[in-house]
Write an enzyme that holds these catalytic residues in place. Structure first.
Site, PDB file in Angstrom:
ATOM      1  N   ASP A  37       1.000 -40.544  28.537  1.00 44.85           N
ATOM      2  CA  ASP A  37       0.275 -41.711  29.060  1.00 44.85           C
ATOM      3  C   ASP A  37      -0.265 -41.551  30.479  1.00 44.85           C
ATOM      4  O   ASP A  37      -0.673 -42.530  31.097  1.00 44.85           O
ATOM      5  CB  ASP A  37       1.153 -42.988  29.025  1.00 44.85           C
ATOM      6  CG  ASP A  37       1.243 -43.566  27.627  1.00 44.85           C
ATOM      7  OD1 ASP A  37       0.420 -43.166  26.774  1.00 44.85           O
ATOM      8  OD2 ASP A  37       2.122 -44.414  27.408  1.00 44.85           O
ATOM      9  N   ASP A 274     -13.504 -22.870  51.102  1.00 43.83           N
ATOM     10  CA  ASP A 274     -12.466 -21.905  50.689  1.00 43.83           C
ATOM     11  C   ASP A 274     -12.151 -21.026  51.901  1.00 43.83           C
ATOM     12  O   ASP A 274     -12.883 -20.087  52.203  1.00 43.83           O
ATOM     13  CB  ASP A 274     -13.019 -21.081  49.508  1.00 43.83           C
ATOM     14  CG  ASP A 274     -11.998 -20.086  48.963  1.00 43.83           C
ATOM     15  OD1 ASP A 274     -10.839 -20.112  49.408  1.00 43.83           O
ATOM     16  OD2 ASP A 274     -12.384 -19.286  48.090  1.00 43.83           O
ATOM     17  N   HIS A 364     -14.947 -20.591  42.580  1.00 44.67           N
ATOM     18  CA  HIS A 364     -15.530 -19.308  42.170  1.00 44.67           C
ATOM     19  C   HIS A 364     -16.817 -19.690  41.468  1.00 44.67           C
ATOM     20  O   HIS A 364     -16.839 -19.956  40.265  1.00 44.67           O
ATOM     21  CB  HIS A 364     -14.595 -18.522  41.251  1.00 44.67           C
ATOM     22  CG  HIS A 364     -13.415 -17.957  41.981  1.00 44.67           C
ATOM     23  ND1 HIS A 364     -12.495 -17.138  41.410  1.00 44.67           N
ATOM     24  CD2 HIS A 364     -13.020 -18.090  43.280  1.00 44.67           C
ATOM     25  CE1 HIS A 364     -11.572 -16.790  42.302  1.00 44.67           C
ATOM     26  NE2 HIS A 364     -11.871 -17.365  43.443  1.00 44.67           N
ATOM     27  N   GLU A 387     -13.685 -12.307  52.323  1.00 43.37           N
ATOM     28  CA  GLU A 387     -12.233 -12.479  52.396  1.00 43.37           C
ATOM     29  C   GLU A 387     -11.424 -11.204  52.179  1.00 43.37           C
ATOM     30  O   GLU A 387     -10.638 -11.103  51.245  1.00 43.37           O
ATOM     31  CB  GLU A 387     -11.790 -13.539  51.387  1.00 43.37           C
ATOM     32  CG  GLU A 387     -12.324 -13.374  49.969  1.00 43.37           C
ATOM     33  CD  GLU A 387     -11.773 -14.448  49.020  1.00 43.37           C
ATOM     34  OE1 GLU A 387     -10.537 -14.555  48.941  1.00 43.37           O
ATOM     35  OE2 GLU A 387     -12.558 -15.146  48.384  1.00 43.37           O
ATOM     36  N   TYR A 391      -2.152  -6.361  51.854  1.00 44.19           N
ATOM     37  CA  TYR A 391      -0.897  -6.886  51.342  1.00 44.19           C
ATOM     38  C   TYR A 391       0.051  -5.709  51.169  1.00 44.19           C
ATOM     39  O   TYR A 391      -0.130  -4.884  50.279  1.00 44.19           O
ATOM     40  CB  TYR A 391      -1.135  -7.597  50.001  1.00 44.19           C
ATOM     41  CG  TYR A 391      -2.323  -8.544  50.062  1.00 44.19           C
ATOM     42  CD1 TYR A 391      -2.173  -9.860  50.505  1.00 44.19           C
ATOM     43  CD2 TYR A 391      -3.604  -8.093  49.722  1.00 44.19           C
ATOM     44  CE1 TYR A 391      -3.273 -10.716  50.596  1.00 44.19           C
ATOM     45  CE2 TYR A 391      -4.702  -8.931  49.818  1.00 44.19           C
ATOM     46  CZ  TYR A 391      -4.539 -10.239  50.249  1.00 44.19           C
ATOM     47  OH  TYR A 391      -5.636 -11.071  50.348  1.00 44.19           O
ATOM     48  N   ARG A 408      -4.759 -12.239  54.903  1.00 39.74           N
ATOM     49  CA  ARG A 408      -6.136 -12.402  54.424  1.00 39.74           C
ATOM     50  C   ARG A 408      -6.874 -13.272  55.431  1.00 39.74           C
ATOM     51  O   ARG A 408      -6.287 -14.170  56.031  1.00 39.74           O
ATOM     52  CB  ARG A 408      -6.161 -13.057  53.026  1.00 39.74           C
ATOM     53  CG  ARG A 408      -7.557 -13.289  52.489  1.00 39.74           C
ATOM     54  CD  ARG A 408      -7.608 -13.530  50.961  1.00 39.74           C
ATOM     55  NE  ARG A 408      -6.945 -14.734  50.515  1.00 39.74           N
ATOM     56  CZ  ARG A 408      -5.767 -14.784  49.920  1.00 39.74           C
ATOM     57  NH1 ARG A 408      -5.103 -13.678  49.691  1.00 39.74           N
ATOM     58  NH2 ARG A 408      -5.250 -15.940  49.535  1.00 39.74           N
ATOM     59  N   GLU A 410     -10.469 -15.359  55.460  1.00 40.28           N
ATOM     60  CA  GLU A 410     -11.562 -15.768  54.560  1.00 40.28           C
ATOM     61  C   GLU A 410     -12.450 -16.800  55.230  1.00 40.28           C
ATOM     62  O   GLU A 410     -11.982 -17.858  55.656  1.00 40.28           O
ATOM     63  CB  GLU A 410     -10.964 -16.371  53.274  1.00 40.28           C
ATOM     64  CG  GLU A 410     -12.015 -16.896  52.316  1.00 40.28           C
ATOM     65  CD  GLU A 410     -11.426 -17.354  50.970  1.00 40.28           C
ATOM     66  OE1 GLU A 410     -10.267 -17.797  50.947  1.00 40.28           O
ATOM     67  OE2 GLU A 410     -12.150 -17.262  49.969  1.00 40.28           O
TER      68      GLU A 410
HETATM   69  N1  GLY Z   1      -8.879 -19.585  46.977  1.00 40.08           N
HETATM   70  C1  GLY Z   1      -9.194 -18.687  45.939  1.00 40.08           C
HETATM   71  C2  GLY Z   1      -9.991 -17.566  46.467  1.00 40.08           C
HETATM   72  O1  GLY Z   1      -9.976 -17.317  47.642  1.00 40.08           O
HETATM   73  O2  GLY Z   1     -10.685 -16.930  45.755  1.00 40.08           O
HETATM   74 MN    MN Z   2      -9.465 -18.663  49.164  1.00 40.67          MN
HETATM   75 MN    MN Z   3     -12.114 -17.229  47.940  1.00 39.32          MN
END
Ligand code: GLY
Ligand code: MN
Ligand code: MN
Length: 442
Positions: A37, A274, A364, A387, A391, A408, A410
């Site tokens: 529900d 992003d 994306h 980005e 790692y 990372r 980005e």
């Molecule tokens: N946040 C997903 C990417 O960076 O692709």
């Molecule tokens: Mn991302």
């Molecule tokens: Mn991304």
């Protein structure tokens, strides 16, 4: 804001690119059950949103470059919508209904969904081409295939079904790939809100804070600024959680001496930001963290140099990888001759994803990267992420002092006539900028 005129222009542009005698069918998204529900927050299908700006479930848009109404006027856009229903609206929320849909969405004619099964065969009748994306929405596939079957089986061939089914996404996604100035303005705003949310998290963090508490800080900033939802599952990974690319558990307590990787962006009127930043929980990078961080940053700057009209993302990736490999050698994480290490993808265990992706109504976003095996050149109006990351998994072959570090960086950029504009430059990125912001937090 995207104006009504822009939505109308998009529909006209799509139809103008279809062959003569074409009908286009674009279904909306449906509600998805979360648990008994209750439903997940509704998210409209991006193609449907791009052409209508209409945020209700189960609707269906039909476009034609051949139909006319009884007065002989073009009947180029039709929308099937949930009917007005006082009972359903008390329980589940307001519905626009067909009358208002015509007025508010600039559609030629709108109908209640109940008549879709009856009307769709008649609408398909006489068109040579049906532009529709099969296999994306099973419910809509059933409706369209049943209408086609009815058309084909009409007595004495009184109806003629479209002979060709063309994947509408080829035309539509090429349109979505190049952003208009109104779209870029919205994405700039989404980027600013998201940048401020990252700064808020950087100021809030301290050893002992939980990853999900940083997530809450980000989401609070999004909503308070008019962007209620994140564009994707927020990633807050501290320590070696940063080495899990799509870590969304966000459940750990952040430890002194660890880095925190945050990948988060808001969605504003459908458009995504992003952003990823990586910063020290205690406000100061240690020497190993600094060295790896500076390397990722240098590789991103090298990629950015290349990202302009006419060049390809693959070329930018090459520039990025050249910096990464040279740096990994200098740090003793790789050893050998850089060209050979590049040729044998020796860097891949430490940087296992691509340089970036298109960004728009989907995080994306749609749009093709290659045609006939060739990388496509960038063009003004394309928005993409840049980005790179490194790692070093806890069990990797790298020197022990680097293990468990994930980084990372980005940013989101729009390709302009002369180069690019960075939409996310409001959030600190250099080591000294990050440390300065974190030092100023009290
Ligand atoms: N946040 C997903 C990417 O960076 O692709
Ligand atoms: Mn991302
Ligand atoms: Mn991304």
């Amino acid at each position: 804001m995207i104006t009504l005129a822009e939505f109308q222009r998009r529909r006209a542009q799509l139809l103008a690119q279809c062959k003569p005698s074409s009908i286009v069918v674009i279904p909306a998204a449906s509600q998805v059950t979360r648990s008994n529900d209750t439903e997940h927050p509704f998210r409209q299908n991006s193609d449907f949103w791009y052409l209508t700006g209409f945020n209700e479930a189960d609707a269906l848009l039909v476009l034609s470059n051949q139909l006319a109404n009884e007065d002989g006027d073009d009947l180029s856009s039709m929308l099937f919508v949930l009917p007005k229903d006082p009972h359903a609206e008390i329980w589940h929320g307001r519905r626009m209904g067909p009358e208002k849909a015509v007025e508010q969405l600039g559609i030629d004619e709108a109908y209640e969904l109940d008549v879709l099964e009856e009307l769709l065969p008649a609408l398909l009748n006489g068109h040579e081409h049906l532009y529709y994306s099969l296999d994306e929405n099973p419910q809509a596939d059933e409706i369209v295939q049943s209408a086609l079957a009815q058309c084909k089986s009409a007595p004495k061939q009184s109806m003629v079904a479209p002979a060709n089914i063309v994947d509408v996404s080829v035309l539509l996604h090429a349109m979505r790939n190049i952003k208009s100035s109104a779209e870029i303005a919205l994405m700039r705003e989404a980027a600013v809100i998201s940048s401020d949310a990252h700064k808020r998290a950087m100021r809030f963090v301290a050893p002992g804070v939980y990853e999900y508490q940083l997530e809450a800080e980000l989401h609070h900033e999004f909503a308070m600024r008019g962007a209620r939802y994140p564009a994707y599952g927020t990633i807050v990974g501290s320590g070696d959680n940063a080495c899990i690319l799509h870590y969304t558990e966000n459940s750990d307590c952040i430890k002194d001496g660890n880095l925190v990787l945050i990948d988060a962006g808001c969605e504003l009127q459908g458009y995504a930001a992003d952003i990823t930043r990586t910063f020290p929980a205690n406000g100061k990078f240690n020497p190993e963290q600094s060295a790896l961080y500076q390397l990722v940053l240098d590789s991103q700057l090298a990629a950015l140099e290349v990202l302009k009209p006419g060049n390809t993302i693959a070329q930018a990736m090459q520039a990025c990888v050249a910096v990464i490999v040279k740096g990994l050698c200098e740090l003793g994480i790789l050893s050998g001759e850089p060209d050979a290490l590049i040729a044998e993808d020796a860097w891949r265990p430490y940087f296992m994803h691509g340089l970036g992706h298109y960004l728009g109504l989907d995080v994306h976003d749609v749009g093709i990267y290659k045609k006939e095996g060739e990388d496509l050149p960038l063009a003004p109006g394309i928005v993409l992420t840049v980005e790179p990351g490194l790692y070093i998994a806890p069990d990797s072959d790298a020197p022990a002092k680097y293990r468990g570090i994930g980084i990372r960086i980005e940013d989101d950029i729009v390709i302009t006539e002369s180069g690019h504009e960075i939409l996310t430059s409001g959030v600190p990125k250099t080591i000294s900028e990050i440390e300065a912001l974190m030092a100023s937090k009290s």
